[in-house]
Structure formats: structure tokens, C-alpha cells
Design a protein around this motif. Sequence first.
Motif, mmCIF file in Angstrom:
data_model
loop_
_atom_site.group_PDB
_atom_site.id
_atom_site.type_symbol
_atom_site.label_atom_id
_atom_site.label_comp_id
_atom_site.label_asym_id
_atom_site.label_seq_id
_atom_site.Cartn_x
_atom_site.Cartn_y
_atom_site.Cartn_z
ATOM 1 N N ASP A 22 6.531 36.472 62.145
ATOM 2 C CA ASP A 22 5.732 35.235 61.495
ATOM 3 C C ASP A 22 4.233 35.757 61.164
ATOM 4 N N HIS A 23 3.621 36.524 62.085
ATOM 5 C CA HIS A 23 2.325 36.910 62.037
ATOM 6 C C HIS A 23 2.232 37.841 60.933
ATOM 7 N N TYR A 24 3.134 38.695 60.505
ATOM 8 C CA TYR A 24 3.131 39.772 59.478
ATOM 9 C C TYR A 24 3.669 39.215 58.182
ATOM 10 N N GLY A 25 4.423 38.182 58.186
ATOM 11 C CA GLY A 25 5.325 37.678 57.168
ATOM 12 C C GLY A 25 6.408 38.445 56.654
ATOM 13 N N ILE A 26 7.043 39.006 57.641
ATOM 14 C CA ILE A 26 8.420 39.939 57.482
ATOM 15 C C ILE A 26 9.502 39.168 58.090
ATOM 16 N N VAL A 27 10.703 39.846 57.943
ATOM 17 C CA VAL A 27 11.814 39.152 58.235
ATOM 18 C C VAL A 27 12.444 39.917 59.625
ATOM 19 N N THR A 28 12.898 38.859 60.623
ATOM 20 C CA THR A 28 13.268 39.825 61.688
ATOM 21 C C THR A 28 14.870 39.931 61.568
ATOM 22 N N ILE A 29 15.321 40.827 62.119
ATOM 23 C CA ILE A 29 16.706 41.063 62.174
ATOM 24 C C ILE A 29 17.269 41.528 63.593
ATOM 25 N N SER A 30 17.672 40.640 64.208
ATOM 26 C CA SER A 30 17.943 40.627 65.582
ATOM 27 C C SER A 30 19.446 40.806 65.783
ATOM 28 N N THR A 31 19.938 41.751 66.133
ATOM 29 C CA THR A 31 21.375 42.070 66.137
ATOM 30 C C THR A 31 22.093 41.356 67.456
ATOM 31 N N GLY A 32 21.461 41.128 68.598
ATOM 32 C CA GLY A 32 22.074 40.172 69.488
ATOM 33 C C GLY A 32 22.240 38.773 69.007
ATOM 34 N N GLN A 33 21.294 38.176 68.170
ATOM 35 C CA GLN A 33 21.253 36.930 67.465
ATOM 36 C C GLN A 33 22.249 37.045 66.421
ATOM 37 N N LEU A 34 22.417 37.887 65.590
ATOM 38 C CA LEU A 34 23.317 37.827 64.553
ATOM 39 C C LEU A 34 24.650 37.728 65.265
ATOM 40 N N PHE A 35 24.986 38.735 66.385
ATOM 41 C CA PHE A 35 26.146 39.034 66.975
ATOM 42 C C PHE A 35 26.723 37.482 67.617
ATOM 43 N N ARG A 36 25.599 36.815 68.265
ATOM 44 C CA ARG A 36 25.921 35.399 68.835
ATOM 45 C C ARG A 36 26.224 34.415 67.701
ATOM 46 N N ASP A 37 25.656 34.325 66.583
ATOM 47 C CA ASP A 37 25.887 33.769 65.591
ATOM 48 C C ASP A 37 27.296 33.815 64.847
ATOM 49 N N ASN A 38 27.890 35.042 64.827
ATOM 50 C CA ASN A 38 29.199 35.323 64.632
ATOM 51 C C ASN A 38 30.108 35.008 65.551
ATOM 52 N N ILE A 39 29.941 34.964 66.792
ATOM 53 C CA ILE A 39 30.835 34.252 67.896
ATOM 54 C C ILE A 39 30.663 32.831 67.588
ATOM 55 N N GLN A 40 29.835 32.235 67.566
ATOM 56 C CA GLN A 40 29.772 30.750 67.376
ATOM 57 C C GLN A 40 30.197 30.351 66.080
ATOM 58 N N LEU A 41 30.480 31.005 64.963
ATOM 59 C CA LEU A 41 30.855 30.562 63.825
ATOM 60 C C LEU A 41 32.478 30.889 63.894
ATOM 61 N N GLY A 42 32.851 31.898 64.806
ATOM 62 C CA GLY A 42 34.283 32.229 65.033
ATOM 63 C C GLY A 42 34.763 33.387 63.951
ATOM 64 N N THR A 43 33.831 34.043 63.346
ATOM 65 C CA THR A 43 34.260 34.992 62.270
ATOM 66 C C THR A 43 35.184 36.080 63.008
ATOM 67 N N PRO A 44 35.582 36.890 62.062
ATOM 68 C CA PRO A 44 36.685 38.130 62.638
ATOM 69 C C PRO A 44 35.624 38.956 63.474
ATOM 70 N N LEU A 45 34.460 39.374 63.206
ATOM 71 C CA LEU A 45 33.548 40.239 63.900
ATOM 72 C C LEU A 45 33.351 39.381 65.280
ATOM 73 N N GLY A 46 32.953 38.168 65.249
ATOM 74 C CA GLY A 46 32.619 37.501 66.392
ATOM 75 C C GLY A 46 33.935 37.373 67.414
ATOM 76 N N LYS A 47 35.361 37.287 66.961
ATOM 77 C CA LYS A 47 36.203 37.344 67.963
ATOM 78 C C LYS A 47 36.316 38.658 68.394
ATOM 79 N N ARG A 48 36.224 39.751 67.555
ATOM 80 C CA ARG A 48 36.329 41.108 68.144
ATOM 81 C C ARG A 48 35.418 41.322 69.258
ATOM 82 N N ILE A 49 34.203 41.056 69.251
ATOM 83 C CA ILE A 49 32.758 41.377 70.134
ATOM 84 C C ILE A 49 32.931 40.516 71.295
ATOM 85 N N GLU A 50 33.431 39.154 71.073
ATOM 86 C CA GLU A 50 33.131 38.191 72.100
ATOM 87 C C GLU A 50 33.105 38.706 73.661
#
Length: 195
Positions: A22-50
Motif C-alpha cells: 500500500d505504501h509504495y502503490g505496488i501489488v502483493t503476490i502472496s503464495t501462501g494466500q494464493l494457495f489458500r484461495d485455491n483450496i477454498q475455491l476447490g480448484t484442481p490446484l487447491g485439491k492437489r495441495i490441500e
Amino acid sequence: MRLLIMGPPGAGKGTQAGAIADHYGIVTISTGQLFRDNIQLGTPLGKRIESLIAAGNLVPDELTNEMVFQRLSSPDVRKRGGFLLDGYPRTLDQVEALDGALIRSRRRLKAVIALVADPNQLIARMLKRAEIEGRADDNEESIRHRIEVYHAQTAPLLDVYHDRGLLVEVDAEGTVDEVRERITGSLDAKLGQPA
Ligand code: ADP
């Protein structure tokens, strides 16, 4: 501004990543959060890594790299011109993969923020977080395993980035605001910009 944030589990990477981005106006790419989103959405990736994530193991490099590269090349990241990678890279192979991706897209890292925390505080912090966030991997067994994995696989990356002159070590003790100010102060000093 292209940055990485590293640190052991429980050091507060995710929280600080949001504040710094936020401070620098850039985008965060958080792998842990992206994985958790995939798990929550039940995507093929999410099922594989849960089950891997719940046990505190790392997700295989190929899956992780591919997910990160997709985000890095997405239009919103390109348009913003900067990013903060939170939780990536975590292995030496991921460092190499990221190096390749950055060279191919003619981008360079500016700095690597390393949060430094007292190991004795980490478990307590995470058990407290477990009550609030209910993450499947915030149980004592998985936490201990994640800390071991961090020391074995991820801590060696600090030397790599130190040798490249990119490392900015910051004490992770204190309130969210205190730590954020410490990080932006150290970054601005290193990068020669006003705070
Ligand atoms: P923490 O640092 O507290 O463990 P994260 O949200 O950064 O929290 O990561 C949670 C989990 O997501 C990790 O334990 C791992 O299973 C997976 N993960 C995140 N980033 C990576 C990565 N770069 N490579 C492999 N697995 C990852």
C-alpha cells in the motif's frame, strides 16, 4: 519497485506485505494466500495441495513457480510496474526460476526485506493467530514442521540475497505500525528515496 519479503513462519510477512505494498502503490503476490484461495475455491490446484499445506510441507516448485509466473505476467501487475513477493522464493530452485523469469521480462529486484524474529516468539504468535484466522496449518505440529522447513530450505536464501547486496534485515518485534515504519525507513535509506 520490485521487492521480496522473507522471514520465518509467524514473523508477520503477510501483514507487513499488505502495508508495504500500500505504501509504495505496488501489488502483493502472496503464495501462501494464493494457495489458500485455491483450496477454498476447490480448484484442481487447491485439491492437489490441500494436505501438503495442512501438514506444513512446501508445495512442489513446478506448481509454485507456474502460479507465481502467471501472476507476474498478468496485466494488472504489469500495469502497476511493481510488486512485492510474499513467501516466494522459498527454495534455491525457486530463486533460480525467479531469476530466469525476471531476466526474460527485463526486470530486476530492488531489495529483499528479511524479517528477523526471536524463534521463541514465533510459536506463541502463531498459536494466537490460529484462534483468530483458523488456518489449517496453524496447529503446533505443523507450526514446528514449518519452522524446520524454513531453516532447512529457505534460510539459506538469505545468504544468496545478502551476497547480491539486496538484503535489508528488519527487526519484526513490535506493533504492525512500528515494524512497517522500520521497513519503509530501511528501504528508503537503501534505495535513496525520502521516507
Ligand atoms: P507461513 O510463512 O506462516 O508458513 P505462508 O502463508 O507464507 O505462511 O505459507 C503457508 C504455506 O503455503 C507454506 O507452509 C507452504 O505449504 C505453502 N507455500 C507458500 N509459499 C510457498 C512457496 N514459495 N513454495 C512452496 N510452498 C509454499
